[in-house]
Design a protein around this motif. Sequence first.
Motif, mmCIF file in Angstrom:
data_model
loop_
_atom_site.group_PDB
_atom_site.id
_atom_site.type_symbol
_atom_site.label_atom_id
_atom_site.label_comp_id
_atom_site.label_asym_id
_atom_site.label_seq_id
_atom_site.Cartn_x
_atom_site.Cartn_y
_atom_site.Cartn_z
ATOM 1 N N GLY A 273 23.141 28.248 48.234
ATOM 2 C CA GLY A 273 23.253 26.792 46.597
ATOM 3 C C GLY A 273 22.455 27.920 45.636
ATOM 4 N N LYS A 274 22.698 29.194 45.790
ATOM 5 C CA LYS A 274 21.947 30.078 44.604
ATOM 6 C C LYS A 274 23.155 30.350 43.662
ATOM 7 C CE LYS A 274 18.814 33.269 44.863
ATOM 8 N NZ LYS A 274 18.508 34.125 45.535
ATOM 9 N N ALA A 275 24.274 29.842 43.792
ATOM 10 C CA ALA A 275 25.682 30.277 42.780
ATOM 11 C C ALA A 275 26.295 28.860 41.786
ATOM 12 C CB ALA A 275 26.746 30.547 43.328
ATOM 13 N N HIS A 276 26.090 29.262 40.587
ATOM 14 C CA HIS A 276 27.097 28.282 40.168
ATOM 15 C C HIS A 276 28.352 27.949 39.870
ATOM 16 C CE1 HIS A 276 22.701 28.111 38.228
ATOM 17 N NE2 HIS A 276 23.040 29.505 38.487
ATOM 18 N N LEU A 277 28.944 27.769 41.043
ATOM 19 C CA LEU A 277 29.995 27.957 41.672
ATOM 20 C C LEU A 277 30.762 27.053 43.093
ATOM 21 C CD1 LEU A 277 32.278 30.850 41.987
ATOM 22 C CD2 LEU A 277 29.912 30.503 43.076
ATOM 23 N N SER A 278 31.556 26.408 42.831
ATOM 24 C CA SER A 278 31.815 25.572 43.845
ATOM 25 C C SER A 278 32.541 26.455 45.048
ATOM 26 C CB SER A 278 33.715 24.364 44.264
ATOM 27 O OG SER A 278 34.603 25.684 43.223
ATOM 28 N N THR A 279 31.936 25.498 45.927
ATOM 29 C CA THR A 279 32.723 26.119 47.684
ATOM 30 C C THR A 279 34.466 26.489 47.243
ATOM 31 O OG1 THR A 279 31.755 25.045 48.676
ATOM 32 C CG2 THR A 279 33.262 26.745 50.136
ATOM 33 N N PHE A 280 35.481 26.134 47.281
ATOM 34 C CA PHE A 280 36.779 26.729 46.339
ATOM 35 C C PHE A 280 36.567 28.161 45.876
ATOM 36 C CE2 PHE A 280 40.223 27.242 43.862
ATOM 37 C CZ PHE A 280 41.473 26.972 45.611
ATOM 38 N N GLY A 281 35.299 28.329 44.806
ATOM 39 C CA GLY A 281 35.569 29.353 43.711
ATOM 40 C C GLY A 281 35.071 30.706 44.330
ATOM 41 N N ALA A 282 33.842 30.238 45.124
ATOM 42 C CA ALA A 282 33.245 31.474 45.898
ATOM 43 C C ALA A 282 34.432 32.027 47.170
ATOM 44 C CB ALA A 282 31.909 30.735 46.558
ATOM 45 N N SER A 283 34.733 31.074 47.715
ATOM 46 C CA SER A 283 36.529 31.670 48.539
ATOM 47 C C SER A 283 37.082 32.611 48.393
ATOM 48 C CB SER A 283 36.728 31.147 49.271
ATOM 49 O OG SER A 283 35.496 29.881 49.973
ATOM 50 N N ALA A 284 37.892 31.888 46.656
ATOM 51 C CA ALA A 284 38.968 33.056 45.942
ATOM 52 C C ALA A 284 38.126 34.563 45.785
ATOM 53 C CB ALA A 284 39.242 31.774 44.574
ATOM 54 N N CYS A 285 36.574 34.517 45.440
ATOM 55 C CA CYS A 285 36.508 35.598 44.866
ATOM 56 C C CYS A 285 36.682 36.497 45.957
ATOM 57 C CB CYS A 285 34.794 35.305 44.764
ATOM 58 S SG CYS A 285 34.854 34.446 42.975
ATOM 59 N N VAL A 286 37.086 36.026 47.502
ATOM 60 C CA VAL A 286 37.264 36.785 48.475
ATOM 61 C C VAL A 286 38.516 37.150 48.973
ATOM 62 C CG1 VAL A 286 36.401 37.252 50.882
ATOM 63 C CG2 VAL A 286 35.039 36.497 49.627
#
Length: 381
Positions: free
Chosen positions: A294-307
């Motif tokens: 819960g410390k990132a200012h982006l969605s789960t989808f956006g965080a997944s795309a970062c990988v």
Amino acid sequence: MRARRRDEEHRAATPLELFFDLCFVVAIAQAGRQLAHALTEGHPGHGISGYLMLFFAIWWAWMNFSWFASAYDTDDPLYRVVTLVQMAGVLILAAGVPRAFEHSDFAVIWFGYVVMRLAMVTQWLRAALGSRGAERRTALRYALGVTVCQVGWLGLLLLPEEDVRWVFVVVALLELAVPALAERERPTSWHPHHIAERYGLFTIIVLGETIAAATVAVQSALDENDALSSLLPIAGGGLLLVFAAYWIYFAVPIHRHLRSNRQSFLWGYGHYLVFGSAAAVGAGIEVAVEESVGKAHLSTFGASACVTVPAALFMLTVWLIHSRHHKRGPAQQLVLPVSSLLVLACTFAGRGAVLATGLVASATVAVGVTLTSRQGTALAE
């Protein structure tokens, strides 16, 4: 300084080259950390564009030295001293990465490049003094080209901030053109096996930095949050992904493909995407960890795309410039392109995206090994 033979036997990386590579660990870590921070804060445009520029600076500095060393490494005291000066320039560059990323202040990076370039020009001039004819002209062209490009980078300091990206694109293209122009009359005597080994070692460094970044991210999250159940899938998937990336890259003896400057330049330049995407995977795992607690200012989808996006780019680029030259038949050729699409599809797996990506990457290795084994059995029969 005399050129080494291209067919020299038992040509391997030297301890000085390995020491030189270690200096780039710091620079890569800085670039990856800044990318992860920008993505976590919800600034993907600034983060990705800044990362692409700064990683180019890191990668190109390594390229300049590695190809020169493959042809002219004399390992005498003067060569060692000049190389150590270049290493000092790399560390200055690394120190300037945060300032350049956050404030578009390229002064420290430019100065680090000056230190490296003065040493590099000295090496080329020394090579020119020890050679004649076309070989001498090649060395002088390199010295002139490197100097002109370094002057061009002054635009980063003198022009308005909105022009920085245009300056980068123009001067980067000039940098990429220098080897082709310098070697049009006579190629330098780089060693195929040595170059392949050097690129392999740098790949290991980048993957190692990815593991280190992911480990620090998980450790920090555990220290601040009791979220082991959500972090374990990310850690496990990330580890599987990095292990698979290692296996995929080193599955083929690429030095047999490097027979000409054209082949080697395309292969060498393409590694900007290979190295850059591999390092970005580490930053992406950091972002996924931050999002899970819960410390990132982006969605789960956006965080997944970062990988998933850099992982898919790594697979596709490795196939395009590296492994496809040794694949036989449509089944083997399709493994990595299809896997890259499946990795992208993992973006939609929610909190399980990193684990799913790791599993797809592992399955890619298993399928590749199976197909290669069957081909070997068929040839034996």
